[in-house]
Enzyme design. Structure first.
Site, mmCIF file in Angstrom:
data_model
loop_
_atom_site.group_PDB
_atom_site.id
_atom_site.type_symbol
_atom_site.label_atom_id
_atom_site.label_comp_id
_atom_site.label_asym_id
_atom_site.label_seq_id
_atom_site.Cartn_x
_atom_site.Cartn_y
_atom_site.Cartn_z
ATOM 1 N N GLU A 484 0.855 -1.153 0.070
ATOM 2 C CA GLU A 484 -0.027 0.008 0.019
ATOM 3 C C GLU A 484 0.695 1.244 0.159
ATOM 4 O OE1 GLU A 484 -3.005 -0.403 -0.849
ATOM 5 O OE2 GLU A 484 -3.351 -2.235 -0.430
ATOM 6 N N TYR A 621 -12.172 -3.871 -11.115
ATOM 7 C CA TYR A 621 -11.499 -4.926 -11.876
ATOM 8 C C TYR A 621 -12.292 -5.806 -12.861
ATOM 9 C CZ TYR A 621 -7.500 -4.097 -8.869
ATOM 10 O OH TYR A 621 -6.238 -3.659 -8.195
#
Length: 701
Positions: A484, A621
């Site tokens: 991240e 996605y």
């Protein structure tokens, strides 16, 4: 209507240096968003009336509108993810359609579209910087994909589809969340949970306390098992009770597939509408729409998936054979009929025996404060930045949230970020993510400064500190934080001042995971790992032999893990290319068909994993899951530049790091990702380093 004074005090509508996360409440949402939309509507009309094909008369006012909406909507959306309440949910649900309607109106503004086309067609086009050209081209492409070129009646159909899709994906993820919450198994007999580590028992006891069993302890129970990942995974990895594993596995696999939380019809409707949308836009399927804004094409993605699949299949078959013979040696009754709820358990046992690494025993070496220190030291070495605590500078939504300032080598602030590390299952969604709060922007600069600095937020779901013990992490959680932070670095270290292509904005989806997966590689780099792996009580460093085993374990079951991702990616592409909604084949048939080539142990006939496949039905996605693998190829290859330079040659590492910072982290969406990659690597990407890192090269040779 909200009264004037209540609007004037609405925190969402104030001018703020940092978002007022501490005071925004559900009751601010409806009046705040409605008033903002009204304001932006007026600004948009003004813009359309006065628009000229120039930066000051087109791009700057447009960026202001887009920015205000994304910042304010970002605040409430973020709070929904980290501090969910039924009231907040309901308020957002009510204004969501109004916000979508405005975004569509903005995305389908003919005057704006025509002005961008005029810039594109003008004689000055050649004199624009590359970033500005990318911005203009992205705006034109986005407008076309949002239906601008359609006739009015077709555009109306298109807009209905968009609204409906937004609603369906919200409903999809709420069903998954509610179905996950719904499952609770209370255990009172410790024999039933034999094998589970203390950290899991502590978590189960905490869960039991929160459900009213106030005397629950890790030692004496009762213990409450849920389907949240921190609860589900330990059961699958460690519970010796096979019947318990089966029960929890089946519950996990059938989430949101029955009763009033059933996502089946929602999925079918989503796929049907996506196909309708693609056809309206003149594409033959939704995957083509998705690829229009990506680095890959459907063919290139298919080709890469097949290349990786054929390299992974034989090793994956071998993995299962290894597990069977290991289970047999251990005298397991199920050795000859290993199935889904055995694989994780026996893999964990084999990994412990082979590499003798017990994830749980590693936790004391990875305390959150030490991990963050090491991560920040690495960022300083590679990119010449300092990360300094700045708690108190900005309001936060929970007292556990940390705030940091990122400074460049001359000590000037270049960015800020929030870090919200711990899991709070009652109000915070699972998983880990990075999001932008503000992007870097010249246009949005406050008076007196030349540019607005980027601000990011990083959210994880780690085990909270217990008593005076810090948060102790699994190695996987360490990788997640590095991952991240990689995203955050690309958002924060951008040198691009055009807000609409700064940081992670306008970077093709399949290239966006490059910096995050790149950072994960450093978790296996000896000096980096040793600098963070210090026992939280004694301060001793992780023993060398354990490091060697971690390294070897990295390629453990690489074939199986690779196939698992390839299965998700392939089923996603199949559903968005060849699948016919309402045809002879159901979504579950497609899943089973793809599994023949991507799963060594075929899925159960009642497998309903698709019903909780949020990535493609409620995330970004759709026809894009392949991009994890696509980006892994890019990131492994980028890391191999450091290997080629020599990982122990600090001077070479710093030089390569600087080059990475000046290309991949700096150029944002202002340059095509393939060109950015070539600028860094000196050539086009190759899948070899990925297969090599995964120990799969021999198999494909």
């Amino acid at each position: 209507m909200a009264s004037e004074d209540s609007l004037s005090s609405n925190p969402l509508l104030q001018n703020f240096e940092f978002p007022p996360f501490d005071v925004v409440d559900a009751h601010h949402v409806k009046p705040g968003i409605r008033s903002l939309l009204q304001q932006l509507e007026a600004e948009l009309e003004q813009l359309e009336k006065n628009v000229e094909p120039s930066w000051p008369k087109l791009v700057e006012p447009l960026e202001k509108i887009i920015d205000r909406l994304s910042v304010v909507w970002g605040i409430i959306n973020h709070l929904k993810a980290v501090k969910d309440t039924p009231e907040l949910r309901a308020a957002i649900e009510e204004v969501q359609p109004e916000k979508v309607k405005f975004q569509l109106r903005l995305g389908q503004s003919k005057p704006i579209y025509n002005a961008f086309k005029s810039i594109r067609e003008s004689s000055d086009w050649k004199t624009l910087s590359e970033a500005r050209q990318r911005l203009v081209e992205a705006q034109i492409k986005e407008a076309v994909l949002s239906g601008i070129a359609l006739d009015d009646d077709k555009r109306e159909d298109f807009n209905k589809i968009e609204q409906e899709l937004e609603k369906l994906s919200h409903k999809f993820s709420e069903n998954v969340l509610d179905a996950t919450k719904k499952f609770e198994k209370l255990i009172t007999d410790k024999k039933e949970i034999e094998g589970l580590p203390p950290s899991a028992l502590g978590l189960f006891a905490q869960a039991a306390v929160s459900k009213g069993h106030e005397n629950a302890t890790a030692d004496t129970g009762p213990w409450l098992i849920t389907l949240d990942a921190p609860s589900y995974l330990p059961v699958m990895q460690h519970a010796m009770n096979r019947a318990l594993r089966e029960e929890v596995y089946r519950a996990y696999l059938s989430r949101a597939s029955s009763g009033d939380l059933d996502n089946t019809a929602i999925i079918d409707q989503i796929l049907k509408l996506r196909l309708d949308k693609a056809k309206l836009l003149g594409y033959s399927n939704y995957a083509e729409v998705s690829m229009a804004t990506k680095m890959a094409t459907v063919e290139k993605a298919d080709e890469l998936l097949e290349k990786l699949r054929s390299a992974s299949w034989a090793p994956a078959v071998q993995d299962i054979e290894d597990l069977k013979s290991f289970a047999k040696n251990q005298g397991a009754a199920e050795a000859d009929s290993l199935t889904h709820w055995d694989i994780t358990f026996w893999s964990e046992r084999l990994r412990e025996s082979k590499y003798d690494i017990n994830e749980e025993e590693l936790r004391p070496y990875f305390s959150l404060p030490k991990v963050m220190d090491g991560l920040f030291r690495l960022a300083k070495t590679l990119f010449g930045i300092d990360v300094v605590p700045a708690d108190g500078v900005a309001p936060v939504w929970n007292s556990d949230v940390r705030f940091y300032c990122v400074k460049d080598s001359s000590g000037n602030p270049t960015a800020y970020f929030y870090f919200d590390p711990y899991s709070r299952p009652s109000e915070k969604r699972g998983g880990a993510w990075m999001d932008e709060v503000f992007s870097r922007s010249r246009v949005m600069a406050q008076k007196g400064s030349s540019v607005r600095l980027p601000v990011a937020q990083m959210v994880c779901n780690q085990t909270p500190p217990v008593g005076d013990k810090p948060s102790l992490m699994t190695f996987r959680e360490v990788e997640t934080v590095f991952h991240e932070f990689g995203h955050a670095l690309q958002h924060m270290l951008t040198k691009e001042d055009e807000g609409l292509v700064a940081g992670i904005r306008n970077i093709e989806w399949d290239a966006v995971e490059l910096p995050s997966q790149f950072m994960e590689n450093w978790c296996y780099h000896r000096d980096t790992l040793m600098s963070i792996a210090k026992h939280y009580q004694t301060g001793e460093t992780l023993p060398e032999d354990v490091y060697k085993k971690l390294l070897a374990a990295r390629t453990f079951r690489a074939g199986s893990l690779s196939l698992r991702q390839l299965k998700f990616a392939t089923v996603d592409l199949e559903l968005h290319t060849k699948y016919v909604p309402g045809g002879t084949e159901s979504i579950y048939d497609v899943d089973q068909r793809v599994s023949l080539k991507t799963q060594v142990i075929p899925p159960l006939p009642e497998d309903r994993f698709l019903c909780s496949f949020s990535h493609i039905f409620a995330g970004g996605y759709a026809a894009g899951y392949y991009s994890y693998k696509w980006a892994e190829v890019l990131s492994a290859d980028a890391f191999s530049a450091f290997e080629d330079a020599g990982l122990d040659d600090i001077k070479a590492v710093k030089e390569t790091g600087q080059r990475f910072r000046n290309t991949i982290l700096a150029l944002g969406g202002g340059k095509a990702p393939l060109q950015v990659f070539v600028a860094f690597r000196g050539r086009e990407p190759s899948p070899e380093p990925l297969l090599r890192h995964n120990g799969l090269l021999a198999a494909s040779a």
